[in-house]
Design a protein around this motif. Sequence first.
Motif, mmCIF file in Angstrom:
data_model
loop_
_atom_site.group_PDB
_atom_site.id
_atom_site.type_symbol
_atom_site.label_atom_id
_atom_site.label_comp_id
_atom_site.label_asym_id
_atom_site.label_seq_id
_atom_site.Cartn_x
_atom_site.Cartn_y
_atom_site.Cartn_z
ATOM 1 N N UNK A 1 0.813 -1.219 0.000
ATOM 2 C CA UNK A 1 0.000 0.000 0.000
ATOM 3 C C UNK A 1 0.845 1.266 0.000
ATOM 4 N N UNK A 2 1.973 1.232 0.702
ATOM 5 C CA UNK A 2 2.826 2.413 0.828
ATOM 6 C C UNK A 2 3.967 2.425 -0.184
ATOM 7 N N UNK A 3 4.076 1.351 -0.965
ATOM 8 C CA UNK A 3 5.112 1.232 -1.991
ATOM 9 C C UNK A 3 6.512 1.361 -1.393
ATOM 10 N N UNK A 4 6.748 0.558 -0.367
ATOM 11 C CA UNK A 4 8.059 0.502 0.281
ATOM 12 C C UNK A 4 8.429 -0.967 0.470
ATOM 13 N N UNK A 5 9.709 -1.272 0.625
ATOM 14 C CA UNK A 5 10.123 -2.664 0.823
ATOM 15 C C UNK A 5 9.618 -3.223 2.157
ATOM 16 N N UNK A 6 9.220 -4.487 2.137
ATOM 17 C CA UNK A 6 8.786 -5.150 3.376
ATOM 18 C C UNK A 6 9.886 -5.100 4.431
ATOM 19 N N UNK A 7 11.112 -5.234 3.993
ATOM 20 C CA UNK A 7 12.237 -5.271 4.928
ATOM 21 C C UNK A 7 12.446 -3.952 5.661
ATOM 22 N N UNK A 8 11.836 -2.884 5.169
ATOM 23 C CA UNK A 8 12.013 -1.579 5.815
ATOM 24 C C UNK A 8 10.971 -1.306 6.901
ATOM 25 N N UNK A 9 10.018 -2.215 7.076
ATOM 26 C CA UNK A 9 8.947 -2.047 8.063
ATOM 27 C C UNK A 9 9.278 -2.869 9.297
ATOM 28 N N UNK A 10 9.166 -2.236 10.460
ATOM 29 C CA UNK A 10 9.484 -2.910 11.716
ATOM 30 C C UNK A 10 8.280 -2.872 12.646
ATOM 31 N N UNK A 11 7.911 -4.032 13.166
ATOM 32 C CA UNK A 11 6.879 -4.107 14.197
ATOM 33 C C UNK A 11 7.550 -3.765 15.519
ATOM 34 N N UNK A 12 7.159 -2.645 16.131
ATOM 35 C CA UNK A 12 7.833 -2.221 17.364
ATOM 36 C C UNK A 12 6.982 -2.438 18.614
ATOM 37 N N UNK A 13 5.681 -2.724 18.423
ATOM 38 C CA UNK A 13 4.818 -3.004 19.572
ATOM 39 C C UNK A 13 3.659 -3.877 19.103
ATOM 40 N N UNK A 14 3.266 -4.820 19.933
ATOM 41 C CA UNK A 14 2.070 -5.598 19.675
ATOM 42 C C UNK A 14 2.284 -6.901 18.957
ATOM 43 N N UNK A 15 3.446 -7.508 19.129
ATOM 44 C CA UNK A 15 3.740 -8.777 18.471
ATOM 45 C C UNK A 15 2.623 -9.786 18.695
#
Length: 86
Positions: A47-61
Amino acid sequence: NIACFTNLAQDHLDYHENMENYLKAKLNSPPIENKANKEVINLLAKSLDIPKSSITLIYGDKNKLKTFLVPLEEEELRIKVRKIFE
């Protein structure tokens, strides 16, 4: 901030009145072995047209409320989110 609701049903849509009131991510993966988290990351990346590897889950695993870090400036993020709903 972007809200992401999982397993959203029609009664939730009725409650909120319309899609403009919130950002929705409907997931099909079960919340086991990080499958749902990975699906949210895939959805955000696409949706944001960015690499998956650049997204970090920082809360709520293991929580319904999740916070992700994305490598976009605030205004760029707002523009991209608006385009999703155009």
